[in-house]
Design an enzyme around this catalytic site. Sequence first.
Site, mmCIF file in Angstrom:
data_model
loop_
_atom_site.group_PDB
_atom_site.id
_atom_site.type_symbol
_atom_site.label_atom_id
_atom_site.label_comp_id
_atom_site.label_asym_id
_atom_site.label_seq_id
_atom_site.Cartn_x
_atom_site.Cartn_y
_atom_site.Cartn_z
ATOM 1 N N THR A 111 0.985 -0.927 0.083
ATOM 2 C CA THR A 111 0.101 0.169 0.064
ATOM 3 C C THR A 111 1.018 1.548 -0.255
ATOM 4 O O THR A 111 0.231 2.228 -0.248
ATOM 5 C CB THR A 111 -1.104 -0.286 0.655
ATOM 6 O OG1 THR A 111 -0.248 0.359 2.459
ATOM 7 C CG2 THR A 111 -1.467 -0.998 1.380
ATOM 8 N N ASP A 203 17.527 1.407 -1.514
ATOM 9 C CA ASP A 203 16.756 1.589 -0.029
ATOM 10 C C ASP A 203 17.926 2.079 0.844
ATOM 11 O O ASP A 203 18.245 1.158 1.696
ATOM 12 C CB ASP A 203 16.064 0.040 0.332
ATOM 13 C CG ASP A 203 15.708 0.207 1.592
ATOM 14 O OD1 ASP A 203 15.729 0.333 2.682
ATOM 15 O OD2 ASP A 203 13.996 -0.760 1.449
ATOM 16 N N ASP A 206 18.347 -0.767 4.434
ATOM 17 C CA ASP A 206 18.897 -1.612 4.125
ATOM 18 C C ASP A 206 20.201 -1.739 3.714
ATOM 19 O O ASP A 206 21.107 -2.217 3.774
ATOM 20 C CB ASP A 206 18.376 -1.965 2.486
ATOM 21 C CG ASP A 206 16.933 -2.986 2.921
ATOM 22 O OD1 ASP A 206 16.439 -4.081 3.619
ATOM 23 O OD2 ASP A 206 16.217 -3.769 2.027
HETATM 24 C C1 PRP Z 1 12.076 4.261 3.986
HETATM 25 C C2 PRP Z 1 12.302 5.699 4.650
HETATM 26 C C3 PRP Z 1 11.346 6.467 5.215
HETATM 27 C C4 PRP Z 1 10.086 5.725 3.840
HETATM 28 C C5 PRP Z 1 9.951 6.669 2.719
HETATM 29 O O1 PRP Z 1 11.725 3.562 5.325
HETATM 30 O O2 PRP Z 1 13.401 6.094 5.228
HETATM 31 O O3 PRP Z 1 11.470 6.578 6.073
HETATM 32 O O4 PRP Z 1 10.743 4.749 3.351
HETATM 33 O O5 PRP Z 1 9.155 6.191 2.090
HETATM 34 P P1 PRP Z 1 8.112 7.275 1.888
HETATM 35 O O6 PRP Z 1 8.042 8.218 1.871
HETATM 36 O O7 PRP Z 1 7.268 6.630 1.039
HETATM 37 O O8 PRP Z 1 6.905 7.524 3.189
HETATM 38 P P2 PRP Z 1 11.738 2.187 5.189
HETATM 39 O O9 PRP Z 1 9.626 1.617 5.301
HETATM 40 O O10 PRP Z 1 12.005 1.096 4.117
HETATM 41 O O11 PRP Z 1 11.676 1.558 6.964
HETATM 42 P P3 PRP Z 1 13.102 1.450 7.259
HETATM 43 O O12 PRP Z 1 13.451 2.996 7.377
HETATM 44 O O13 PRP Z 1 13.257 1.141 8.402
HETATM 45 O O14 PRP Z 1 13.983 0.666 6.275
HETATM 46 N N1 URA Z 2 12.459 4.624 0.677
HETATM 47 C C1 URA Z 2 13.499 4.776 0.701
HETATM 48 O O1 URA Z 2 14.705 4.087 1.214
HETATM 49 N N2 URA Z 2 14.212 4.432 -0.488
HETATM 50 C C2 URA Z 2 14.207 4.996 -1.003
HETATM 51 O O2 URA Z 2 13.747 5.226 -2.711
HETATM 52 C C3 URA Z 2 12.337 4.796 -1.301
HETATM 53 C C4 URA Z 2 11.834 4.885 0.372
#
Ligand code: PRP
Ligand code: URA
Length: 212
Positions: A111, A203, A206
């Site tokens: 989503t 990411d 990661d």
């Molecule tokens: C990533 C990033 C943000 C989010 C951005 O986190 O660090 O928090 O996605 O995406 P958005 O603007 O569409 O919300 P993620 O959900 O991958 O979690 P993580 O930091 O635990 O890897």
């Molecule tokens: N979260 C990430 O870590 N990378 C992106 O490009 C978008 C969301």
Amino acid sequence: MKEYKNVHVINHPMVQHKLTILRDKNTGVKEFREVVEELSLFMGYEVTRNLPLEEIEVETPICKTTSKVISGKKLGIVPILRAGLGMVDGLLNLVPTAKVGHIGLYRDPETLMPVEYYCKLPTDAAERDLIVLDPMLATGGSAIAAITFLKDRGAKSIRLVNLLAAPEGIEAVMEAHPDIEIYVAAVDEKLNEHGYIVPGLGDAGDRLFGTK
Ligand code: PRP
Ligand code: URA
């Protein structure tokens, strides 16, 4: 993208150089982590540029004088877990006395909506100038949820610091929270069909923690 007076793109050459290291897919975990911290420190200079000052008396080895110190409200740093954690030490190098709150959010891969799993804030968070940290602003869902959460707990002064943003994310945050200031190192072209920033850096969580 529309122009917003409260969106600040930090064009400093050091910032742009380090951002390129993060974009490079051949940059390994160790260097990625180090550069995220350095970049966060550099961005911290801009984010704290307008902190109020007051004059205090000080005695130099030569004579008494007045000189400036930071005044006003205390700072709070709020990383969005996980990837925001990589930016905390950079900011703490600048403001070692800041308190740190944590908001745990992950983006549902289907989503793309943020899911909250953790929150611990300083008890006086509402009285602090808060700096929210997250390397990536993609759809904006996570940042909007974190800022709403902080406002619901009384926070009035919130700055958002991202390393990379998509235009869609900036517009969504400005629509939901037009009162906050956003600091980014670059605004990229777009989001892809999986909600990743293009060209982006992949990411961030990661790459920081070596989980892929
Ligand atoms: C990533 C990033 C943000 C989010 C951005 O986190 O660090 O928090 O996605 O995406 P958005 O603007 O569409 O919300 P993620 O959900 O991958 O979690 P993580 O930091 O635990 O890897
Ligand atoms: N979260 C990430 O870590 N990378 C992106 O490009 C978008 C969301």
